[in-house]
Design a protein around this motif. Structure first.
Motif, short mmCIF file in Angstrom:
data_model
loop_
_atom_site.label_atom_id
_atom_site.label_comp_id
_atom_site.label_asym_id
_atom_site.label_seq_id
_atom_site.Cartn_x
_atom_site.Cartn_y
_atom_site.Cartn_z
N LEU A 174 12.67 -1.03 10.66
CA LEU A 174 12.28 0.14 9.89
C LEU A 174 13.30 1.26 10.03
O LEU A 174 13.42 2.13 9.16
CB LEU A 174 10.90 0.64 10.34
N ASN A 175 14.06 1.25 11.13
CA ASN A 175 15.06 2.30 11.34
C ASN A 175 16.23 2.19 10.37
O ASN A 175 16.99 3.14 10.21
CB ASN A 175 15.61 2.22 12.78
N GLN A 176 16.36 1.05 9.75
CA GLN A 176 17.51 0.83 8.88
C GLN A 176 17.26 1.36 7.46
O GLN A 176 18.15 1.34 6.62
CB GLN A 176 17.84 -0.67 8.81
N VAL A 177 16.04 1.83 7.22
CA VAL A 177 15.68 2.30 5.89
C VAL A 177 15.29 3.77 5.96
O VAL A 177 14.38 4.14 6.69
CB VAL A 177 14.51 1.49 5.30
N GLU A 178 15.99 4.61 5.23
CA GLU A 178 15.70 6.03 5.24
C GLU A 178 14.34 6.31 4.61
O GLU A 178 13.98 5.75 3.58
CB GLU A 178 16.78 6.81 4.46
N GLY A 179 13.59 7.20 5.25
CA GLY A 179 12.35 7.67 4.66
C GLY A 179 11.17 6.72 4.74
O GLY A 179 10.14 6.95 4.11
N VAL A 180 11.28 5.63 5.50
CA VAL A 180 10.16 4.71 5.63
C VAL A 180 9.04 5.39 6.41
O VAL A 180 9.27 6.08 7.39
CB VAL A 180 10.59 3.42 6.36
N ALA A 181 7.82 5.20 5.96
CA ALA A 181 6.67 5.82 6.63
C ALA A 181 5.51 4.84 6.67
O ALA A 181 5.46 3.88 5.90
CB ALA A 181 6.26 7.10 5.92
N ILE A 182 4.60 5.09 7.58
CA ILE A 182 3.41 4.26 7.71
C ILE A 182 2.19 5.12 7.37
O ILE A 182 2.00 6.19 7.94
CB ILE A 182 3.24 3.74 9.15
N LYS A 183 1.41 4.66 6.43
CA LYS A 183 0.12 5.29 6.18
C LYS A 183 -0.86 4.64 7.15
O LYS A 183 -1.18 3.46 7.04
CB LYS A 183 -0.32 5.07 4.74
N ILE A 184 -1.35 5.39 8.11
CA ILE A 184 -2.13 4.81 9.19
C ILE A 184 -3.61 4.65 8.85
O ILE A 184 -4.20 3.61 9.12
CB ILE A 184 -1.97 5.65 10.48
N PHE A 185 -4.23 5.67 8.27
CA PHE A 185 -5.67 5.63 8.06
C PHE A 185 -6.08 5.71 6.60
O PHE A 185 -5.43 6.38 5.80
CB PHE A 185 -6.35 6.79 8.80
N ASP A 186 -7.19 5.04 6.29
CA ASP A 186 -7.88 5.23 5.03
C ASP A 186 -8.98 6.26 5.24
O ASP A 186 -9.12 6.82 6.33
CB ASP A 186 -8.49 3.90 4.55
#
Length: 261
Positions: free
Chosen positions: A17-29
């Protein structure tokens, strides 16, 4: 309640994931919220040795003026759940962020609720943030899962996870207040009602800590310590809550479709 987005770029060394700029995780619904009367007799039953133990405190022991307990469940997103349902015995990075950063967010939710209660002229206490919070033999004196059960949010499974209508994968929190609110009806009668006892969590556990009789805490804790050594400062597992029928639903609930997501 707004969904939580946490950027993971740059946090985990050598992670893809560090190799892609701006990657994020949506953790909760979106959460499930339940309300319990602080005087509900079930709180006294938590003091039984077969449940949490005599050290477990009732809402009124935490806060003598208590009238209501606000409980909630923050379900992990499909992205977080699915990431942990495949691969090795170790937890996925998405799950680790959900476990640690997600719990930080969970604490902020508790504080947010307490602040809103105070704004409405009431008083609020957060057991998880109180200096009296403690644990004896892996049993907390304020069990968020049991509180959620009393508040009508869900029942338990073989893995001792809380199973809600949105599954078992997520975080739980609660706030005690002296304001009165309408309580949530418990649509279940038995403590394991939402579990279909399929045994899937037994086979998912990497250290065989679960069987048809329940869960052994010692091997589970030892594995969590191992993950902390490997992924410090994060740790976790959650294998018994993913790639199982109760991952995102309550399979034992009347009318619920039984099967994997």
């Amino acid at each position: 309640m707004e969904d939580l987005i946490i950027s993971v770029n740059g946090f985990v060394e050598n992670h893809p994931l560090n190799q892609v700029e701006g990657v994020a995780i949506k953790i909760f619904d979106s959460p499930i919220i339940g309300i319990a009367n602080a005087g509900d007799p079930l709180f006294d039953q938590l003091k039984e040795e077969t449940v949490s133990g005599p050290h477990h405190m009732t809402p009124k022991e935490w806060f003598p003026e208590a009238k209501t307990v606000i409980s909630y469940f923050l379900p992990f997103t499909n992205e977080v759940r699915k990431s942990n349902g495949v691969g090795s015995e170790y937890p996925s990075y998405e799950w680790l962020y959900g476990r640690i950063e997600g719990e930080r967010f969970n604490r902020e939710v508790m504080k947010f609720i307490a602040e809103k209660v105070i704004e409405m002229g009431g008083c609020a206490l957060i057991p998880a943030e109180d200096s009296r919070i403690s644990s004896i033999n892996n049993r907390s004196n304020w069990s968020e899962r049991h509180i959620a059960y009393i508040a009508g949010i869900g029942t338990f499974g073989l893995s001792k996870s809380l199973i809600t209508e949105k599954g078992s994968a997520g975080r739980v929190g609660s706030v005690i207040t002296n304001l009165s609110y309408q309580t949530t009806d418990r649509t279940y009668q038995e403590i394991y009602e939402y579990c279909n006892h399929c045994g899937a969590c037994i086979h998912r556990c990497p250290v065989s800590a679960i069987n048809q009789e329940g869960k052994k805490h010692e091997p589970c804790d030892a594995f969590l310590s191992l993950t902390k050594e490997k992924f410090a400062p994060r740790y976790g597992c959650g294998k018994c809550q993913t790639a199982v029928p109760c991952e995102g639903r309550a399979p034992g609930k009347k009318g619920a479709e039984i099967g994997y997501l």
